[in-house]
Design a protein around this motif. Structure first.
Motif, PDB file in Angstrom:
ATOM      1  N   GLU A   1       0.848  -1.190   0.000  1.00  0.00           N
ATOM      2  CA  GLU A   1       0.000   0.000   0.000  1.00  0.00           C
ATOM      3  C   GLU A   1       0.881   1.235   0.000  1.00  0.00           C
ATOM      4  O   GLU A   1       1.768   1.362   0.839  1.00  0.00           O
ATOM      5  N   ILE A   2       0.620   2.143  -0.930  1.00  0.00           N
ATOM      6  CA  ILE A   2       1.377   3.394  -0.983  1.00  0.00           C
ATOM      7  C   ILE A   2       0.436   4.513  -0.547  1.00  0.00           C
ATOM      8  O   ILE A   2      -0.662   4.648  -1.098  1.00  0.00           O
ATOM      9  N   GLY A   3       0.877   5.292   0.444  1.00  0.00           N
ATOM     10  CA  GLY A   3       0.052   6.398   0.923  1.00  0.00           C
ATOM     11  C   GLY A   3      -0.683   6.072   2.210  1.00  0.00           C
ATOM     12  O   GLY A   3      -1.431   6.893   2.722  1.00  0.00           O
ATOM     13  N   SER A   4      -0.443   4.870   2.764  1.00  0.00           N
ATOM     14  CA  SER A   4      -1.181   4.497   3.981  1.00  0.00           C
ATOM     15  C   SER A   4      -0.354   4.741   5.236  1.00  0.00           C
ATOM     16  O   SER A   4      -0.761   4.377   6.323  1.00  0.00           O
ATOM     17  N   GLY A   5       0.832   5.320   5.073  1.00  0.00           N
ATOM     18  CA  GLY A   5       1.655   5.629   6.247  1.00  0.00           C
ATOM     19  C   GLY A   5       2.997   4.943   6.224  1.00  0.00           C
ATOM     20  O   GLY A   5       3.968   5.475   6.753  1.00  0.00           O
ATOM     21  N   SER A   6       3.082   3.753   5.602  1.00  0.00           N
ATOM     22  CA  SER A   6       4.403   3.126   5.562  1.00  0.00           C
ATOM     23  C   SER A   6       5.224   3.742   4.425  1.00  0.00           C
ATOM     24  O   SER A   6       4.668   4.339   3.494  1.00  0.00           O
ATOM     25  N   PHE A   7       6.541   3.616   4.526  1.00  0.00           N
ATOM     26  CA  PHE A   7       7.446   4.221   3.546  1.00  0.00           C
ATOM     27  C   PHE A   7       7.834   3.128   2.554  1.00  0.00           C
ATOM     28  O   PHE A   7       8.455   2.135   2.925  1.00  0.00           O
ATOM     29  N   VAL A   8       7.447   3.301   1.297  1.00  0.00           N
ATOM     30  CA  VAL A   8       7.590   2.251   0.292  1.00  0.00           C
ATOM     31  C   VAL A   8       8.816   2.512  -0.571  1.00  0.00           C
ATOM     32  O   VAL A   8       8.966   3.598  -1.142  1.00  0.00           O
ATOM     33  N   VAL A   9       9.689   1.520  -0.663  1.00  0.00           N
ATOM     34  CA  VAL A   9      10.910   1.684  -1.463  1.00  0.00           C
ATOM     35  C   VAL A   9      10.854   0.792  -2.695  1.00  0.00           C
ATOM     36  O   VAL A   9      10.689  -0.426  -2.597  1.00  0.00           O
ATOM     37  N   MET A  10      10.969   1.429  -3.856  1.00  0.00           N
ATOM     38  CA  MET A  10      11.029   0.725  -5.144  1.00  0.00           C
ATOM     39  C   MET A  10      12.478   0.810  -5.600  1.00  0.00           C
ATOM     40  O   MET A  10      13.045   1.907  -5.657  1.00  0.00           O
ATOM     41  N   ALA A  11      13.077  -0.323  -5.934  1.00  0.00           N
ATOM     42  CA  ALA A  11      14.504  -0.296  -6.276  1.00  0.00           C
ATOM     43  C   ALA A  11      14.807  -1.331  -7.337  1.00  0.00           C
ATOM     44  O   ALA A  11      14.122  -2.358  -7.455  1.00  0.00           O
ATOM     45  N   GLY A  12      15.860  -1.061  -8.107  1.00  0.00           N
ATOM     46  CA  GLY A  12      16.282  -1.986  -9.147  1.00  0.00           C
ATOM     47  C   GLY A  12      17.053  -1.240 -10.217  1.00  0.00           C
ATOM     48  O   GLY A  12      17.274  -0.034 -10.116  1.00  0.00           O
ATOM     49  N   PRO A  13      17.443  -1.953 -11.259  1.00  0.00           N
ATOM     50  CA  PRO A  13      18.259  -1.306 -12.287  1.00  0.00           C
ATOM     51  C   PRO A  13      17.459  -0.334 -13.142  1.00  0.00           C
ATOM     52  O   PRO A  13      16.235  -0.450 -13.231  1.00  0.00           O
ATOM     53  N   CYS A  14      18.160   0.580 -13.760  1.00  0.00           N
ATOM     54  CA  CYS A  14      17.497   1.465 -14.721  1.00  0.00           C
ATOM     55  C   CYS A  14      16.847   0.598 -15.791  1.00  0.00           C
ATOM     56  O   CYS A  14      15.655   0.709 -16.045  1.00  0.00           O
TER      57      CYS A  14
END
Ligand code: PEP
Ligand code: MN
Length: 295
Positions: free
Chosen positions: A32-45
């Motif tokens: 969930e994005i926007g519900s209070g937790s900090f969401v990290v998206m990561a990976g190569p370009c």
């Protein structure tokens, strides 16, 4: 609410903050994005090979990332640069999801590719160069997937929200905004991270807002400190480029973190995350412009 902002943005009624809808939550897979937790998206370009992506997926998952990024269709500044693996890249992303459980975010450049990419992606990325491609935005309105809308490198926040409104009017309100740096006269960094965009957007819009420090900085040494700044200023998450050997990357190597650097950055964010959580518990007013009611 600043009266000027209200007048400036309220015409984008589907994406503006209102009394009824002050804080929307976007679901990507089981994140969930926007519900209070900090969401990290990561990976190569870019997805370069199965080995490169699977290695990266495992490393970023182990370090605490929630979503795997990787471009299969690449909008490159030069027509001579690597343009991405296309469908083969999508299949590799899908394999990485099966092996790690991470949801996938990948870029869509053309309205013709929307249906195909929606079969593989959990979150459809609109890149900076496509922010005002209205044919693409309208098609994304009916794609059945949430959209990550990056700010155009020369776009105002009003123009960003106008594009979000186009997607929403086309039938899709699952939108995440992304500040990724804008063009200014400064040349020491690739772009200039507009950090104030985060609290402004969080004040005038109910949509979640994340920050991409990698494309803003253009150099990997600045990525951890800009990530920290994004967290402190109230962003809902990050989009970070990570590569097994950045010096050999086919795109955006200079701004990509090694596995070790990403792991260290995630560790370094922990005390700030704890403060952020405590601030949320004591009242949303302590965290920049975060509204209380979800919609
Ligand atoms: C990317 O995320 O790799 C990318 C091309 O980003 P942007 O559109 O912000 O340049
Ligand atoms: Mn990139």
């Amino acid at each position: 609410m600043n009266v000027k902002w209200n007048g400036q943005f309220s015409c984008f009624d589907l994406v503006s903050k209102t009394n009824e809808c002050s804080n929307s939550v976007v679901r990507v897979g089981n994140v969930e994005i926007g519900s209070g937790s900090f969401v990290v998206m990561a990976g190569p370009c870019a997805v370069e090979s199965e080995r490169q992506l699977l290695q990266t997926a495992e490393a970023v998952a182990a370090a605490g990332a929630n979503i795997l990024r990787g471009g299969a269709y690449k909008p490159r500044s030069s027509p001579y640069a690597f343009q991405g693996l296309g469908l083969e890249g999508l299949k590799i992303l899908s394999k990485a999801r099966s092996e790690t459980g991470l949801a996938i975010v990948t870029e869509v450049m053309s309205e013709e590719d929307v249906c195909l990419i929606a079969e593989y992606a959990d979150l459809m990325q609109v890149g900076t160069r496509s922010m005002e491609n209205y044919a693409l935005l309208e098609k994304l309105g009916g794609c059945g997937r949430p959209v990550l809308l990056k700010r155009g490198m020369t776009a105002t926040l009003e123009e960003l929200l106008r594009s979000a409104q186009v997607i929403a009017m086309s039938g899709n309100r699952q939108i995440v905004l992304c500040e990724r740096g804008i063009r200014t006269f400064e040349t020491a960094t690739r772009n200039t991270l507009d950090i104030s965009a985060v609290p402004v957007l969080k004040t005038v819009s109910h949509l979640p807002v994340i920050v991409d420090p990698s494309h803003a900085a253009g150099v990997r040494s600045l990525v951890p400190v800009l990530s920290r700044a994004a967290l402190v200023v109230g962003a809902d998450g990050l989009l970070v480029e990570v590569h097994p050997s950045p010096d050999e990357a086919m795109s955006d190597g200079p701004q990509s973190l090694t596995f070790r650097q990403f792991h260290d950055m995630m560790d370094d964010l922990q005390p700030y995350l704890a403060i952020r959580d405590a601030a949320h518990r004591h009242g949303p007013h302590l965290v920049a412009a975060v509204g209380a009611d979800q919609c």
